[in-house]
Design an enzyme around this catalytic site. Structure first.
Site, mmCIF file in Angstrom:
data_model
loop_
_atom_site.group_PDB
_atom_site.id
_atom_site.type_symbol
_atom_site.label_atom_id
_atom_site.label_comp_id
_atom_site.label_asym_id
_atom_site.label_seq_id
_atom_site.Cartn_x
_atom_site.Cartn_y
_atom_site.Cartn_z
ATOM 1 N N ARG A 8 15.972 27.894 73.754
ATOM 2 C CA ARG A 8 17.061 28.796 73.725
ATOM 3 C C ARG A 8 17.973 27.904 74.792
ATOM 4 N NH1 ARG A 8 17.997 35.242 75.999
ATOM 5 N NH2 ARG A 8 20.293 34.909 76.204
ATOM 6 N N ASN A 45 15.555 37.641 66.523
ATOM 7 C CA ASN A 45 16.875 37.134 66.625
ATOM 8 C C ASN A 45 16.637 35.899 65.743
ATOM 9 O OD1 ASN A 45 19.124 38.716 67.223
ATOM 10 N ND2 ASN A 45 18.470 38.744 69.259
ATOM 11 N N CYS A 84 19.231 46.104 65.255
ATOM 12 C CA CYS A 84 19.504 45.566 66.448
ATOM 13 C C CYS A 84 19.828 46.706 67.414
ATOM 14 C CB CYS A 84 20.975 44.551 66.049
ATOM 15 S SG CYS A 84 21.812 44.233 67.804
ATOM 16 N N ASP A 85 19.824 46.379 69.046
ATOM 17 C CA ASP A 85 19.962 47.146 69.880
ATOM 18 C C ASP A 85 21.441 47.213 70.578
ATOM 19 O OD1 ASP A 85 19.911 45.003 71.350
ATOM 20 O OD2 ASP A 85 18.135 45.729 72.820
ATOM 21 N N HIS A 127 25.812 41.559 65.346
ATOM 22 C CA HIS A 127 26.514 41.160 66.210
ATOM 23 C C HIS A 127 27.817 40.677 65.868
ATOM 24 C CE1 HIS A 127 22.667 39.675 68.638
ATOM 25 N NE2 HIS A 127 22.911 40.964 68.530
ATOM 26 N N TYR A 147 29.744 41.152 71.147
ATOM 27 C CA TYR A 147 29.754 40.074 70.659
ATOM 28 C C TYR A 147 30.969 39.341 70.118
ATOM 29 C CZ TYR A 147 24.664 39.666 71.681
ATOM 30 O OH TYR A 147 23.548 39.810 72.335
ATOM 31 N N ARG A 167 22.719 31.397 80.076
ATOM 32 C CA ARG A 167 21.914 32.444 80.113
ATOM 33 C C ARG A 167 20.383 32.206 79.926
ATOM 34 N NH1 ARG A 167 21.120 37.578 81.944
ATOM 35 N NH2 ARG A 167 20.012 38.735 80.433
HETATM 36 P P1 NAD Z 1 10.080 35.723 74.654
HETATM 37 O O1 NAD Z 1 10.063 34.376 74.299
HETATM 38 O O2 NAD Z 1 9.770 36.233 76.232
HETATM 39 O O3 NAD Z 1 9.088 36.304 73.495
HETATM 40 C C1 NAD Z 1 8.881 35.917 72.311
HETATM 41 C C2 NAD Z 1 7.283 35.710 71.996
HETATM 42 O O4 NAD Z 1 7.354 35.363 70.763
HETATM 43 C C3 NAD Z 1 6.600 34.443 72.844
HETATM 44 O O5 NAD Z 1 5.408 35.109 73.338
HETATM 45 C C4 NAD Z 1 6.111 33.565 71.896
HETATM 46 O O6 NAD Z 1 5.062 32.809 72.333
HETATM 47 C C5 NAD Z 1 6.175 34.278 70.378
HETATM 48 N N1 NAD Z 1 6.203 33.584 69.408
HETATM 49 C C6 NAD Z 1 7.138 32.712 69.074
HETATM 50 N N2 NAD Z 1 6.979 32.320 67.926
HETATM 51 C C7 NAD Z 1 6.011 32.818 67.232
HETATM 52 C C8 NAD Z 1 5.423 32.832 66.039
HETATM 53 N N3 NAD Z 1 5.849 32.005 65.005
HETATM 54 N N4 NAD Z 1 4.583 33.660 65.754
HETATM 55 C C9 NAD Z 1 3.971 34.659 66.700
HETATM 56 N N5 NAD Z 1 4.656 34.597 67.996
HETATM 57 C C10 NAD Z 1 5.465 33.790 68.267
HETATM 58 O O7 NAD Z 1 11.451 36.306 74.086
HETATM 59 P P2 NAD Z 1 12.203 37.782 74.544
HETATM 60 O O8 NAD Z 1 13.443 37.449 75.339
HETATM 61 O O9 NAD Z 1 11.229 38.808 75.081
HETATM 62 O O10 NAD Z 1 12.764 38.127 73.061
HETATM 63 C C11 NAD Z 1 11.843 38.218 71.881
HETATM 64 C C12 NAD Z 1 12.755 38.231 70.688
HETATM 65 O O11 NAD Z 1 13.592 39.465 70.731
HETATM 66 C C13 NAD Z 1 13.961 37.284 70.520
HETATM 67 O O12 NAD Z 1 13.964 37.192 69.122
HETATM 68 C C14 NAD Z 1 14.954 38.087 71.053
HETATM 69 O O13 NAD Z 1 16.369 37.577 70.558
HETATM 70 C C15 NAD Z 1 14.794 39.527 70.173
HETATM 71 N N6 NAD Z 1 15.735 40.426 70.787
HETATM 72 C C16 NAD Z 1 16.348 41.101 69.703
HETATM 73 C C17 NAD Z 1 17.096 42.412 69.996
HETATM 74 C C18 NAD Z 1 18.017 42.837 68.971
HETATM 75 O O14 NAD Z 1 19.044 43.564 69.350
HETATM 76 N N7 NAD Z 1 17.808 42.606 67.742
HETATM 77 C C19 NAD Z 1 16.958 42.628 71.487
HETATM 78 C C20 NAD Z 1 16.558 42.224 72.297
HETATM 79 C C21 NAD Z 1 15.519 40.826 72.045
HETATM 80 C C1 G6P Z 2 21.177 42.292 73.119
HETATM 81 C C2 G6P Z 2 21.368 41.826 71.664
HETATM 82 C C3 G6P Z 2 20.039 41.322 71.341
HETATM 83 C C4 G6P Z 2 20.004 40.067 72.233
HETATM 84 C C5 G6P Z 2 19.910 40.574 73.903
HETATM 85 C C6 G6P Z 2 20.012 39.200 74.501
HETATM 86 O O1 G6P Z 2 20.278 43.303 73.263
HETATM 87 O O2 G6P Z 2 21.425 42.936 70.735
HETATM 88 O O3 G6P Z 2 20.035 40.765 70.043
HETATM 89 O O4 G6P Z 2 18.657 39.500 72.096
HETATM 90 O O5 G6P Z 2 21.019 41.161 73.899
HETATM 91 O O6 G6P Z 2 19.544 39.468 75.968
HETATM 92 P P1 G6P Z 2 19.348 38.444 77.084
HETATM 93 O O7 G6P Z 2 19.072 39.436 78.115
HETATM 94 O O8 G6P Z 2 18.185 37.847 76.392
HETATM 95 O O9 G6P Z 2 20.543 37.721 77.159
HETATM 96 MN MN MN Z 3 21.065 42.400 68.669
#
Ligand code: NAD
Ligand code: G6P
Ligand code: MN
Length: 442
Positions: free
Chosen positions: A93, A147, A169-170, A200, A265, A285
């Site tokens: 990232r 994501n 998405c949240d 987004h 976004y 970030r």
């Molecule tokens: P993080 O890196 O702390 O956690 C992700 C985990 O996924 C890690 O432990 C990693 O080892 C694991 N991983 C990576 N590739 C993998 C694979 N191929 N198979 C199994 N496990 C795997 O990240 P985070 O900040 O906690 O975020 C997690 C995800 O949630 C991100 O994609 C983030 O963008 C997403 N997210 C989405 C929303 C939304 O609105 N859709 C909101 C919050 C977070």
């Molecule tokens: C929002 C979005 C997520 C994104 C997150 C990033 O919740 O909807 O898609 O992953 O923000 O937050 P962060 O704290 O990791 O920058």
């Molecule tokens: Mn999102």
């Protein structure tokens, strides 16, 4: 009420403990018999899982709990897969954000070239989860919020059209919480919204209370002055200064189209020069998250493991994530709850590409989502969305066809990028940085 078996994929995520605490808080609405974690980084997951094991023993010892890196163990006998993986984790990232900034372009997790690079990593990871789910628990549903959700959703639409995967998405939920706060309401659930766009990348076109009273005038008045910075700030996920700036900037995004209320976004597409000026190319970030959320979560988990109990533990229930339970409940108990999901357009937005993955209200029941009719959208949104959906489709095609050309086109087409030559420079750096994760392009 039926008890369900839940698998959290991405068990080592910084969001896992908050989600587990949220699930425990919601057991009366959504009973769980088995909870499993799966991750491909066993060492990272172990810390989160061992801490959660303690929490579960204290709060719900009846739930069977295991964690594993073995897909067969993980995906067997599962009803719901809650997927939040980050392929390449925070170090990647960081590169997604810093490489574009070197060329004066927005460096962001899901928007612009950074989001495109992340998409090229995520598609394969999420498809692998889908494959395991279908092999070991063919009746299960995947609730995916890995994501970049827009690109992942487009790839799964094309590559596994019959899979039971729901992308969500949240961000709209976070903004609607702020709207409720601005209006002095208890909960966003007092609002009925009509929202449309891409993930987004969307707009609220109407917001009423449950009696049908129009809430838009009061919200517009407030947002035109303060963006989405509410009068009484709440805790939760989006609290740091950089997020506050994003919520405040919504004031300027709103000014561009006073007929609607925007997703935060959109600032990356409409004010990229401002965003770049306010970015530190040495500290993005990703650095902020590694220094704050990631450090805090893992410190707390280690503390719990050492103590063997959660006394004085500072991990918080992620209440905002209860939308995941709402979604699981809707499927499990056919609640027909109205929720925003990322689904194939199929005419819901009348004057827009019917194959686009759009974020719109749906009624969710046991057979999945029924998208609601949005009608026609204005020229401004139509133009922006057509350009952005082409970016997302080109990324999915580039991944499938291993096409350098299509990826160059995708980056060039992003509204955040000034020219094809800048796009090429960024792409060449991204190719180099992503060797371990992207298909080899030709
Ligand atoms: P993080 O890196 O702390 O956690 C992700 C985990 O996924 C890690 O432990 C990693 O080892 C694991 N991983 C990576 N590739 C993998 C694979 N191929 N198979 C199994 N496990 C795997 O990240 P985070 O900040 O906690 O975020 C997690 C995800 O949630 C991100 O994609 C983030 O963008 C997403 N997210 C989405 C929303 C939304 O609105 N859709 C909101 C919050 C977070
Ligand atoms: C929002 C979005 C997520 C994104 C997150 C990033 O919740 O909807 O898609 O992953 O923000 O937050 P962060 O704290 O990791 O920058
Ligand atoms: Mn999102």
């Amino acid at each position: 009420m039926k008890k369900h078996s839940v698998l959290v994929a991405g068990g080592g995520s910084t969001f896992t403990p908050g989600i587990v605490l949220m699930l425990l808080d919601n057991l009366d609405r959504f009973p769980i018999r088995s909870l499993k974690f799966y991750d491909n980084d066993g060492a990272r997951q172990e810390i989160v899982a061992e801490a959660c094991k303690v929490l579960l023993k204290e709060k719900a010892p009846q739930i069977e709990f295991t964690y594993t890196t073995d897909p067969e163990v993980a995906f067997t006998d599962v009803d719901f897969v809650m997927a939040h993986i980050r392929v390449g984790k925070y170090p990647m990232r960081e590169l997604d954000e810093k490489i574009p900034l070197k060329y004066g372009v927005v460096g962001q997790e899901t928007c612009g070239p950074g989001g495109i690079a992340y998409g090229m990593r995520s598609i394969g990871g999420v498809l692998e989860l889908v494959k395991y789910m279908e092999k070991y628990s063919p009746n299960a549903w995947m609730l995916n919020y890995s994501n970049p959700a827009a690109i992942v959703a487009e790839a799964t639409r094309v590559l596994c059209p019959d899979s039971k995967i729901l992308n969500i998405c949240d961000m709209p939920i976070g903004i609607e919480n702020r709207m409720a706060n601005i209006l002095g309401m208890e909960s966003r659930k007092e609002l009925e919204v009509m929202y449309y766009g891409l993930n987004h990348f969307g707009w609220w076109k109407s917001i009423t209370d449950k009696n049908g009273a129009d809430m838009m005038p009061a919200l517009k008045e407030y947002v035109s002055k303060n963006g989405y910075v509410p009068p009484n700030p709440e805790g939760g996920q989006h609290v740091e200064a950089s997020w506050n700036d994003t919520f405040a900037k919504a004031k300027d995004v709103y000014a561009l189209d006073p007929e609607t209320l925007p997703n935060t976004y959109l600032k990356y597409y409409l004010f990229p020069d401002y965003v770049v000026e306010h970015s530190n190319p040495e500290y993005t970030r990703a650095n902020e998250v590694m220094d704050n959320r990631e450090k805090q979560v893992f410190t707390e988990c280690r503390k719990i493991i050492e103590l063997g109990n959660s006394e004085g533990c500072e991990l918080e229930v992620d209440e905002h994530a209860s939308y995941i339970v709402d979604l699981a409940r809707a499927i499990a108990f056919n609640t027909k709850e109205r929720m925003l999901l990322i689904v194939e357009n199929q005419g819901a937005i009348e004057n827009f590409d019917s194959t686009a993955m759009v974020e719109i209200p749906c009624l969710v029941g046991s057979n999945g989502p029924e998208p609601l009719r949005v009608g026609s959208i204005p020229q401004f949104q139509h133009g922006m969305m057509s350009q952005q959906v082409s970016v997302e489709k080109l990324v999915a095609e580039a991944w499938t066809e291993k096409s350098y050309q299509k990826l160059w086109q995708a980056i060039t087409l992003s509204k955040t990028v000034p020219s094809a030559s800048v796009a090429k420079s960024i792409l060449d750096d991204l190719v180099e940085a992503n060797k371990a994760f992207w298909p080899e392009l030709h």
